[in-house]
Motif scaffolding. Structure first.
Motif, PDB file in Angstrom:
ATOM      1  N   LYS A  93       0.816  -1.214   0.000  1.00  0.00           N
ATOM      2  CA  LYS A  93       0.000   0.000   0.000  1.00  0.00           C
ATOM      3  C   LYS A  93       0.850   1.265   0.000  1.00  0.00           C
ATOM      4  O   LYS A  93       0.447   2.290  -0.513  1.00  0.00           O
ATOM      5  CB  LYS A  93      -0.931   0.004   1.216  1.00  0.00           C
ATOM      6  CG  LYS A  93      -2.189  -0.804   0.968  1.00  0.00           C
ATOM      7  CD  LYS A  93      -3.053  -0.833   2.226  1.00  0.00           C
ATOM      8  CE  LYS A  93      -3.270  -2.257   2.677  1.00  0.00           C
ATOM      9  NZ  LYS A  93      -3.290  -2.429   4.110  1.00  0.00           N
ATOM     10  N   ILE A  94       2.019   1.164   0.609  1.00  0.00           N
ATOM     11  CA  ILE A  94       2.862   2.362   0.657  1.00  0.00           C
ATOM     12  C   ILE A  94       3.914   2.274  -0.430  1.00  0.00           C
ATOM     13  O   ILE A  94       4.703   1.344  -0.489  1.00  0.00           O
ATOM     14  CB  ILE A  94       3.520   2.518   2.040  1.00  0.00           C
ATOM     15  CG1 ILE A  94       2.433   2.682   3.089  1.00  0.00           C
ATOM     16  CG2 ILE A  94       4.464   3.718   2.056  1.00  0.00           C
ATOM     17  CD1 ILE A  94       2.926   2.515   4.486  1.00  0.00           C
ATOM     18  N   ALA A  98       7.332   7.234  -2.269  1.00  0.00           N
ATOM     19  CA  ALA A  98       6.703   8.164  -1.325  1.00  0.00           C
ATOM     20  C   ALA A  98       7.387   8.087   0.035  1.00  0.00           C
ATOM     21  O   ALA A  98       7.647   9.104   0.684  1.00  0.00           O
ATOM     22  CB  ALA A  98       5.219   7.844  -1.190  1.00  0.00           C
ATOM     23  N   ALA A  99       7.707   6.856   0.446  1.00  0.00           N
ATOM     24  CA  ALA A  99       8.366   6.673   1.737  1.00  0.00           C
ATOM     25  C   ALA A  99       9.739   7.340   1.729  1.00  0.00           C
ATOM     26  O   ALA A  99      10.149   7.989   2.691  1.00  0.00           O
ATOM     27  CB  ALA A  99       8.502   5.185   2.039  1.00  0.00           C
ATOM     28  N   GLY A 231       4.903   8.349  10.406  1.00  0.00           N
ATOM     29  CA  GLY A 231       4.212   9.503  11.003  1.00  0.00           C
ATOM     30  C   GLY A 231       3.873  10.530   9.932  1.00  0.00           C
ATOM     31  O   GLY A 231       2.729  10.982   9.811  1.00  0.00           O
ATOM     32  N   LYS A 232       4.878  10.861   9.121  1.00  0.00           N
ATOM     33  CA  LYS A 232       4.671  11.857   8.056  1.00  0.00           C
ATOM     34  C   LYS A 232       3.652  11.366   7.037  1.00  0.00           C
ATOM     35  O   LYS A 232       2.796  12.120   6.581  1.00  0.00           O
ATOM     36  CB  LYS A 232       5.992  12.145   7.322  1.00  0.00           C
ATOM     37  CG  LYS A 232       7.010  12.886   8.167  1.00  0.00           C
ATOM     38  CD  LYS A 232       6.649  14.352   8.318  1.00  0.00           C
ATOM     39  CE  LYS A 232       7.628  14.999   9.299  1.00  0.00           C
ATOM     40  NZ  LYS A 232       7.081  16.146   9.994  1.00  0.00           N
ATOM     41  N   LEU A 233       3.761  10.076   6.670  1.00  0.00           N
ATOM     42  CA  LEU A 233       2.863   9.551   5.643  1.00  0.00           C
ATOM     43  C   LEU A 233       1.420   9.541   6.125  1.00  0.00           C
ATOM     44  O   LEU A 233       0.498   9.822   5.360  1.00  0.00           O
ATOM     45  CB  LEU A 233       3.286   8.147   5.220  1.00  0.00           C
ATOM     46  CG  LEU A 233       4.597   8.056   4.433  1.00  0.00           C
ATOM     47  CD1 LEU A 233       4.979   6.602   4.197  1.00  0.00           C
ATOM     48  CD2 LEU A 233       4.504   8.796   3.104  1.00  0.00           C
ATOM     49  N   GLN A 234       1.241   9.237   7.419  1.00  0.00           N
ATOM     50  CA  GLN A 234      -0.117   9.197   7.945  1.00  0.00           C
ATOM     51  C   GLN A 234      -0.757  10.581   7.957  1.00  0.00           C
ATOM     52  O   GLN A 234      -1.937  10.735   7.733  1.00  0.00           O
ATOM     53  CB  GLN A 234      -0.127   8.578   9.341  1.00  0.00           C
ATOM     54  CG  GLN A 234      -0.401   7.088   9.277  1.00  0.00           C
ATOM     55  CD  GLN A 234       0.269   6.326  10.404  1.00  0.00           C
ATOM     56  OE1 GLN A 234       0.642   6.903  11.414  1.00  0.00           O
ATOM     57  NE2 GLN A 234       0.432   5.033  10.211  1.00  0.00           N
TER      58      GLN A 234
END
Ligand SMILES: Nc1ncnc2c1ncn2[C@@H]1O[C@H](COP(=O)(O)OP(=O)(O)OP(=O)(O)O)[C@@H](O)[C@H]1O
Ligand code: SF4
Ligand code: SF4
Ligand SMILES: [Mg+2]
Lengths: 428, 165
Positions: A93-94, A98-99, A231-234
């Motif tokens: 999903k990630i 992006a990560a 944390g940032k992605l959420q």
């Protein structure tokens, strides 16, 4: 006699937590742990930072110490270099891109990854192996725990270890030069941090042996970065900055793929093999020392299960992570990164590494005469001991206890089994 | 049937080596092993353990390597070419003396056996990766003293000495 030198370790003992259970004592390949007076002790000259003890301790009494993310604030320009295994930590999903981008939001100015240069470095390894036909097999040097295992237990094999920089160290060299030139920033203001899967790479960053000589600013645990990134992605915060990924080069996360990469199509075939897991590596090193594996040209050896994907700072199970990384490699496009620059470095000798020195632990004494006497005393004590290798005394085996007794570091009364037998004998 | 014999002394070590071979003093420490015919599972144990003992004494790495090679080759030869035998390592504070005695069948001609490339290894031995005929020459290259006595139909005796300096 071997204790004079101070070795850096990314392993620390938290005595309050230790119950003296001896689980760690039994797994340590170099016999670097003892339980004395009910608490565990680390023998500084023996530990190779493999992290096995950390993994088995049920009470969190042995911990790792990596650099904190906050240490990057000391530098004006901050660069992160990711281990290839990091790519395997994110679920379908990630998106990995992006990560990776999110790392730019946690304080870094630039991100690099090991996978940028694994192909070019594999070509150097192939060349090195060809240019050293008298040394067989040649052993990989990327895993610092393996290099240290060879230094302490197999010093006669030090010439077999490939004397060539690891990818992350070569990248550090490149980026320090590039940023200095392009951004006119003094080298001391550039902070280059490795995002590492293991304690061994933390140790290598702070006290290089052979390879990893270009680092030294710090090594941050992949786990810490993972947490920050999630944390940032959420929060769904986005950055305009872009970043590239290099999926084809993620091979070095997995020992087997690292070994296969040496033989890419355009290169003449070398006979390679991959070994992972510290106890497996130890067995293979014994065979190499006995000249039983001279038909192999190059052996990739890693401390962790499957390679760096098995590193203790990784979140994901090594088998799941391996499967994901293989997928990324298969689907990914080939991308060159400064191949010529690194080829020049290699040809100018800038990829050479410091000489590897032995850290022998096996000798019983600095004089052969005294050592022979100690060997006889040890044999005498072994005859008295029960031979159960139960570790209840706090030494890993009966032989190790005998050696500790002769070295004046333990007493025969530490053997619980003998004590019990003696007591029963008296009662009769 | 005549007994044949082979002697080699490394030139640089000859005086002290000859003195040692004449006196053969009591060893400071010894290890012994028995070797089974074609027991390729356990072969290599003696050379590993002898090497480990010398490692514990703090003997230099390059010497350890030479001891390991020479003892391993001789150990393999007893395993591969004889009906089994035994090994005794006599350890001193300046050298190691290793003796291999087997239960036959002996060699036809030691000098021929010493030739690089000479081998009587059969299919099974070759299958195990041995039989290039380089073992004995390799032992000679690494030993300071090599002495072999053998007789076809009888047994083979091999001893070697390696000094630590
Ligand atoms: N202990 C022994 N008993 C009987 N014959 C032996 C013994 N050791 C060696 N030989 C003979 O000497 C030959 C040469 O020995 P050498 O060790 O040089 O080569 P190899 O054992 O045949 O091959 P390699 O050692 O290269 O695997 C052997 O093939 C065998 O015929
Ligand atoms: S890190 Fe490895 S070598 Fe060090 S004490 Fe733990 S188990 Fe032993
Ligand atoms: S194999 Fe394990 S210990 Fe070795 S470098 Fe990789 S993650 Fe670190
Ligand atoms: Mg042979």
């Amino acid at each position: 006699m071997n204790n004079q030198k101070e070795y850096f370790h990314a392993i620390k003992i938290v005595k309050e937590n230790c119950t003296g259970c001896t689980k760690c004592v039994r797994v340590c390949i170099t016999e670097a742990l003892r339980v004395r007076n009910g608490k565990v002790e680390l023998l500084n000259d023996r530990c190779i930072d493999c992290g096995k003890c950390v993994q088995v301790c049920p009470f969190n009494a042995i911990q790792t110490s990596a650099d904190k993310l906050s240490t990057i604030s000391k530098f004006k320009y901050k660069i992160a270099i990711l281990s290839s295994s990091f790519a395997g930590q994110f679920s379908q999903k990630i998106n990995y891109r992006a990560a990776k981008k999110a790392i730019l939001q946690i304080g870094f100015d630039e991100i690099a990854e090991e996978s940028m240069v694994t192909e070019v470095i594999s070509s150097f390894i192939h060349d090195y192996v060809k240019r050293h036909p008298k040394i067989r097999p040649i052993i990989s040097s990327k895993c610092p725990a393996i290099v240290r295992l060879i230094q302490v237990r197999f010093p006669s094999l030090l010439p077999n270890v490939i004397h060539l920089e690891a990818p992350m160290s070569a990248l550090a060299y490149y980026f320090r030069e590039k940023v200095r030139k392009e951004k006119k920033i003094a080298p001391e203001n550039i902070g280059i941090f490795l995002i590492v899967p293991c304690a061994a790479q933390v140790t290598a960053t702070h006290q290089p042996e052979g390879t990893y000589k270009n680092l030294g600013d710090g090594a941050i645990s992949a786990q810490d970065i993972f947490r920050e990134v999630m944390g940032k992605l959420q929060k769904k915060e986005e950055t305009e900055k872009e970043c590239d990924v290099f999926p084809k080069g993620l091979t070095w996360a997995i020992s087997q793929l690292e070994a296969e990469q040496i033989n890419s199509e355009q290169r003449e075939r070398a006979r390679t093999m991959a070994v992972s897991g510290i106890h497996n590596a130890n067995k293979v090193l014994i065979k190499i020392e006995n000249q039983q594996l001279e038909t192999f040209d190059y052996i990739v050896m890693d401390n962790c299960t499957n390679g760096c994907v098995g590193g203790i700072f990784n979140i994901e199970d090594p088998f799941v992570a391996s499967s994901r990384i293989k997928d990324m490699i298969r689907k990914g496009a080939t991308k060159e990164f400064q191949t010529e620059y690194f080829q020049n470095l290699y040809h100018d000798g800038k990829m050479d590494v410091l000489e590897l020195k032995p850290r022998p632990i096996t000798a019983l004494d600095s004089s052969i005469k005294n050592a022979i006497n100690k060997m006889k005393q040890i044999d005498e004590i072994i005859k008295k001991l029960p031979g159960l290798d139960c570790s209840a005394c706090g030494s890993p085996t009966c032989r190790a206890l005998a050696e500790d007794i002769v070295a004046g570091k333990a007493s025969i009364d530490d053997c619980i089994v003998l004590m019990r037998r003696n007591r029963q004998g008296k009662k009769l | 049937m005549i007994m044949s014999e082979f002697w080699y002394y490394r030139e640089s070590k000859e005086p002290e080596a000859k003195k040692f071979m004449e006196n053969k003093p009591e060893p400071d420490y010894d290890l012994s092993y028995s070797i089974g015919e074609r027991d390729f599972v356990n072969t290599g144990k003696a050379s590993s353990e002898i090497k480990l003992a010398l490692k514990r004494l703090g003997v230099d790495n390059t010497i350890l390597r030479r001891v390991a090679i020479a003892v391993y080759e001789a150990e393999i030869n007893v395993t591969a070419h004889s009906r089994g035998g035994n090994i005794i390592a006599n350890i001193y504070d300046n050298c190691v003396h290793v003796v291999f005695k087997d239960n036959g069948p002996g060699m036809k001609d030691i000098n021929q056996s010493m030739e690089p490339g000479f081998s009587t290894a059969d299919e099974m031995i070759r299958e195990m990766g041995f039989g290039a005929g380089l073992g004995l020459p390799n032992i000679k290259k690494n030993a300071d003293v090599l002495h072999i006595e053998s007789q076809e139909g009888a047994n083979t005796f091999l001893e070697l000495v390696i000094f630590y300096e």
